[in-house]
Scaffold this motif. Structure first.
Motif: not given
Length: 190
Positions: A80-88
């Motif tokens: 659901t990360d909204s900055d374009g990069f899915a933290d993982n």
């Protein structure tokens, strides 16, 4: 969905380059009791089980559906990360088995820089469920995406687990440390 597939693959490729570095059984390293304990509150999301270990993911993070990262034992992301990069976070088992902290800290920097990483920094070791884990931070870029990694090397019974947290460059160092430590605080051997 935010992207994370290609950037994660590069971070993992960099960590796996350490596979050629075998441990040095005659090298006495400090015990985990000398490493810093995680200071963040434990994560409260879903429990993730891997090969011989388990951890709790951050609230809202999940295993991506229809996605596999070749060689990865586990991958969990904030879809659901909204900055374009899915933290993982992903976990790989070192093909070389056990890697000493000294070997990781000396060769890890060289390997990450060889893979194009910038600002590679050996950080203070951290105690993870009885294991003294080296900690390396770096910046990477892949497919026009810049990202930052916090990489830990947790060892148990002759096996090192390479735990890589990948973050958007908008996530501050204190926030990266807090999230990473919140997960590592829940690490348990199965």
């Amino acid at each position: 969905m935010p992207r994370f597939i290609a950037p994660v693959a590069l971070a993992v490729a960099a960590s796996l380059a350490l596979a050629g570095c075998s441990s040095n059984p005659g090298n006495d390293s400090p015990s985990a009791s000398e490493a810093q304990e995680p200071t963040a509150a434990p994560a409260t999301g879903v429990t993730i089980e891997g090969s011989g270990y388990a951890f709790v993911a951050p609230e809202g993070w999940e295993v991506p559906a229809d996605f596999s990262l070749p060689g990865a034992d586990v991958i969990v992301a904030d879809l659901t990360d909204s900055d374009g990069f899915a933290d993982n976070v992903n976990v790989f088992l070192s093909p070389a088995g056990e890697l000493t902290p000294e070997r990781v800290e000396s060769m890890g920097v060289v390997e990450l820089e060889g893979a194009g990483a910038t600002e590679v920094t050996v950080r203070e070791r951290i105690a993870v469920s009885g294991s003294e884990s080296p900690h390396i931070s770096a910046g990477l870029s892949s497919n026009d995406a810049d990202y930052l990694i916090e990489q830990y090397y947790v060892t148990q019974d002759g096996q090192t687990y390479v735990v890589t947290f990948s973050f958007s460059p908008t996530v501050s160092q204190p926030d990266r440390d807090e999230l990473s430590e919140s997960v590592l605080a829940t690490w348990d051997w199965a």
